[in-house]
Design an enzyme around this catalytic site. Structure first.
Site, PDB file in Angstrom:
ATOM      1  N   CYS A  55      -0.082   2.507   8.660  1.00 31.77           N
ATOM      2  CA  CYS A  55       0.741   1.488   8.008  1.00 31.77           C
ATOM      3  C   CYS A  55       0.149   0.097   8.023  1.00 31.77           C
ATOM      4  O   CYS A  55      -0.119  -0.448   9.081  1.00 31.77           O
ATOM      5  CB  CYS A  55       2.067   1.316   8.732  1.00 31.77           C
ATOM      6  SG  CYS A  55       2.894   2.804   9.080  1.00 31.77           S
ATOM      7  N   CYS A 110       2.277  -1.921  15.170  1.00 29.60           N
ATOM      8  CA  CYS A 110       2.281  -1.760  13.727  1.00 29.60           C
ATOM      9  C   CYS A 110       1.616  -2.933  13.009  1.00 29.60           C
ATOM     10  O   CYS A 110       1.929  -4.093  13.257  1.00 29.60           O
ATOM     11  CB  CYS A 110       3.711  -1.592  13.237  1.00 29.60           C
ATOM     12  SG  CYS A 110       3.780  -1.277  11.470  1.00 29.60           S
ATOM     13  N   CYS A 127       7.387  -4.330  15.466  1.00 30.79           N
ATOM     14  CA  CYS A 127       6.926  -3.272  16.374  1.00 30.79           C
ATOM     15  C   CYS A 127       5.490  -3.565  16.819  1.00 30.79           C
ATOM     16  O   CYS A 127       4.646  -3.949  16.014  1.00 30.79           O
ATOM     17  CB  CYS A 127       7.013  -1.905  15.701  1.00 30.79           C
ATOM     18  SG  CYS A 127       8.691  -1.517  15.183  1.00 30.79           S
ATOM     19  N   GLU A 186       0.814  -1.210   0.000  1.00 29.10           N
ATOM     20  CA  GLU A 186       0.000   0.000   0.000  1.00 29.10           C
ATOM     21  C   GLU A 186       0.847   1.259   0.000  1.00 29.10           C
ATOM     22  O   GLU A 186       1.985   1.277   0.454  1.00 29.10           O
ATOM     23  CB  GLU A 186      -0.975  -0.011   1.173  1.00 29.10           C
ATOM     24  CG  GLU A 186      -0.349  -0.185   2.516  1.00 29.10           C
ATOM     25  CD  GLU A 186      -1.401  -0.405   3.594  1.00 29.10           C
ATOM     26  OE1 GLU A 186      -2.062  -1.460   3.587  1.00 29.10           O
ATOM     27  OE2 GLU A 186      -1.562   0.478   4.445  1.00 29.10           O
ATOM     28  N   CYS A 190       3.458   8.593   0.579  1.00 26.13           N
ATOM     29  CA  CYS A 190       4.095   7.709   1.553  1.00 26.13           C
ATOM     30  C   CYS A 190       4.214   6.336   0.900  1.00 26.13           C
ATOM     31  O   CYS A 190       3.208   5.733   0.540  1.00 26.13           O
ATOM     32  CB  CYS A 190       3.220   7.642   2.805  1.00 26.13           C
ATOM     33  SG  CYS A 190       3.790   6.432   4.000  1.00 26.13           S
ATOM     34  N   CYS A 235       7.019  -6.785   6.970  1.00 23.20           N
ATOM     35  CA  CYS A 235       8.166  -6.243   7.704  1.00 23.20           C
ATOM     36  C   CYS A 235       8.573  -7.258   8.756  1.00 23.20           C
ATOM     37  O   CYS A 235       7.738  -8.012   9.247  1.00 23.20           O
ATOM     38  CB  CYS A 235       7.757  -4.930   8.383  1.00 23.20           C
ATOM     39  SG  CYS A 235       9.110  -4.061   9.209  1.00 23.20           S
TER      40      CYS A 235
HETATM   41  N1  SAH Z   1      10.058   1.066   9.558  1.00 24.94           N
HETATM   42  C1  SAH Z   1      10.079   2.515   9.632  1.00 24.94           C
HETATM   43  C2  SAH Z   1       8.898   3.145   8.904  1.00 24.94           C
HETATM   44  C3  SAH Z   1       7.605   2.692   9.440  1.00 24.94           C
HETATM   45  S1  SAH Z   1       6.198   3.558   9.734  1.00 24.94           S
HETATM   46  C4  SAH Z   1      10.106   2.961  11.065  1.00 24.94           C
HETATM   47  O1  SAH Z   1       9.970   2.123  11.954  1.00 24.94           O
HETATM   48  O2  SAH Z   1      10.298   4.146  11.312  1.00 24.94           O
HETATM   49  C5  SAH Z   1       6.362   5.196  10.147  1.00 24.94           C
HETATM   50  C6  SAH Z   1       6.066   5.551  11.597  1.00 24.94           C
HETATM   51  O3  SAH Z   1       4.759   5.164  12.036  1.00 24.94           O
HETATM   52  C7  SAH Z   1       7.036   4.909  12.551  1.00 24.94           C
HETATM   53  O4  SAH Z   1       7.441   5.861  13.497  1.00 24.94           O
HETATM   54  C8  SAH Z   1       6.196   3.834  13.207  1.00 24.94           C
HETATM   55  O5  SAH Z   1       6.741   3.467  14.446  1.00 24.94           O
HETATM   56  C9  SAH Z   1       4.861   4.512  13.287  1.00 24.94           C
HETATM   57  N2  SAH Z   1       3.692   3.619  13.414  1.00 24.94           N
HETATM   58  C10 SAH Z   1       3.467   2.418  12.870  1.00 24.94           C
HETATM   59  N3  SAH Z   1       2.259   1.925  13.205  1.00 24.94           N
HETATM   60  C11 SAH Z   1       1.695   2.857  13.981  1.00 24.94           C
HETATM   61  C12 SAH Z   1       0.429   2.952  14.652  1.00 24.94           C
HETATM   62  N4  SAH Z   1      -0.477   1.967  14.578  1.00 24.94           N
HETATM   63  N5  SAH Z   1       0.183   4.070  15.369  1.00 24.94           N
HETATM   64  C13 SAH Z   1       1.096   5.074  15.437  1.00 24.94           C
HETATM   65  N6  SAH Z   1       2.291   5.053  14.844  1.00 24.94           N
HETATM   66  C14 SAH Z   1       2.589   3.943  14.121  1.00 24.94           C
END
Ligand code: SAH
Length: 346
Positions: A335, A121, A118, A94, A107, A114
């Site tokens: 994401c 996520c 996290c 996406e 974006c 991934c």
């Molecule tokens: N892998 C990279 C890019 C990922 S997403 C990274 O970790 O930075 C971009 C941002 O959104 C990151 O800061 C991630 O931690 C955050 N993120 C992902 N899912 C989220 C959610 N459900 N709520 C809030 N922030 C989120």
């Protein structure tokens, strides 16, 4: 995946090399690069200033990778568009288009799935499927431009995937998307977000790109950070911040710290003070993100008033801070959320 090499993943120099090896004149590379990266054609036959014979030869030798648009969701509240694309190999990724007064921002995903794990996520719930190629990343932008009939001005590498876990392809993508022979988006308009892979952050800094580095911090102590980001078990905050400082020294670019606020986990005012003490020495900007709750995890959003209080507390500590606007809330903006839905109900 197909056996033929992917012509859209060659940078300008490599394409010249390919043409030379085919016994063609060097200026052909300029023509073909323009067809691929400015005109954005989807077949060799559309390259009308090449002979039929050369077009046929190219078709036999190379794959012309294009993403297939599977679904587009348009937010009724802010015009944000969420795209689902099918990539070679069959899975979907996406991308999100956000329309701001200063231009169109996309974006993009850097991996399908991934492996960073996290906790909040959605992209990581089914692990890593595959890393995206340079052309897969470029195509997310090209297809969106075709869809809206406008140029994209800003790119953020904040979709699914960890960009620094796909280092070589991402570096090549950044080089190609900013190449004046092609898409020509200034590196200053590109932001790469990482969960903090320290050795790769340093490697990135050594290449001295002009892109903005965003670091997913999300906590001011290692214990809390480890709960949210498993990668924190490998790289403590002190090492991650040293790498950020190193990036600033090498590039002169201000660092962005992303901090997703989760109710009762990392959103107290004491936490704000600790955060300020931690990042205050670095030339930085803090971006607060209200956590976007996903079904699979029990995280809740901090209330609006508490988010404001957290922000004020940082400001009182002289930290530059903004709250990320929640774009496309009504279309599963965060994401990996849409992709997951698709995987659950194909
Ligand atoms: N892998 C990279 C890019 C990922 S997403 C990274 O970790 O930075 C971009 C941002 O959104 C990151 O800061 C991630 O931690 C955050 N993120 C992902 N899912 C989220 C959610 N459900 N709520 C809030 N922030 C989120």
């Amino acid at each position: 995946m197909t056996q033929k090499p992917d012509i859209k993943s060659y940078n300008y120099t490599e394409l010249q090399e390919q043409l030379k090896n085919m016994g063609e004149k060097p200026f052909r590379a300029k023509q073909i690069y323009r067809w691929l990266h400015i005109e954005k054609v989807e077949t060799f036959d559309e390259m009308t200033d090449l002979s039929k014979e050369l077009r046929k030869k190219l078709n036999q030798r190379y794959e012309l990778n294009c993403l297939k648009k599977v679904q587009v969701l348009i937010s009724k509240t802010d015009g944000t568009r969420k795209y689902l694309f099918r990539i070679a190999g069959g899975s979907v990724i996406e991308s999100v288009l956000m329309r701001y007064h200063h231009g169109n921002s996309v974006c993009i995903s850097t991996q399908s799935g991934c492996r960073m794990g996290c906790r909040f996520c959605a992209s990581t719930l089914n692990g890593l499927e595959r890393s995206l190629t340079p052309s897969d990343m470029l195509e997310q932008i090209y297809q969106i431009e075709k869809d809206i009939g406008e140029k994209v001005n800003h790119v953020v590498l904040m979709g699914s995937g960890e960009p620094l876990d796909n280092f070589d392809n991402v570096m090549k993508f950044i080089e190609m998307v900013s190449d004046p022979h092609g898409e020509n988006i200034s590196q200053r308009n590109i932001t790469l977000s990482t969960c903090g892979l320290v050795p790769k952050m340093r490697e990135l800094a050594d290449r001295k790109p002009q892109i903005t580095l965003a670091l997913s911090l999300h906590a001011s102590d290692d214990e809390t950070r480890k709960e949210i980001l498993p990668i924190a078990k490998k790289y403590p905050i002190s090492e991650v911040l040293d790498a950020c400082q190193y990036y600033f020294e090498k590039t002169g670019r201000r660092i962005t710290f992303e901090y997703s606020l989760i109710a009762g986990v990392n959103d107290s005012l004491e936490e704000a003070d600790r955060l300020a003490a931690l990042v205050g020495k670095i030339n930085c900007h803090v971006n607060l993100i209200p956590v976007n709750p996903i079904e699979e995890r029990a995280y809740r959003q901090t209330e609006k008033r508490a988010i404001q209080a957290f922000k004020s507390r940082l400001e009182r500590n002289r930290i530059n801070v903004t709250i990320r606007r929640e774009m496309g809330r009504d279309i599963n903006g965060a994401c990996g959320q849409l992709r997951n839905e698709m995987m659950k109900n194909p």
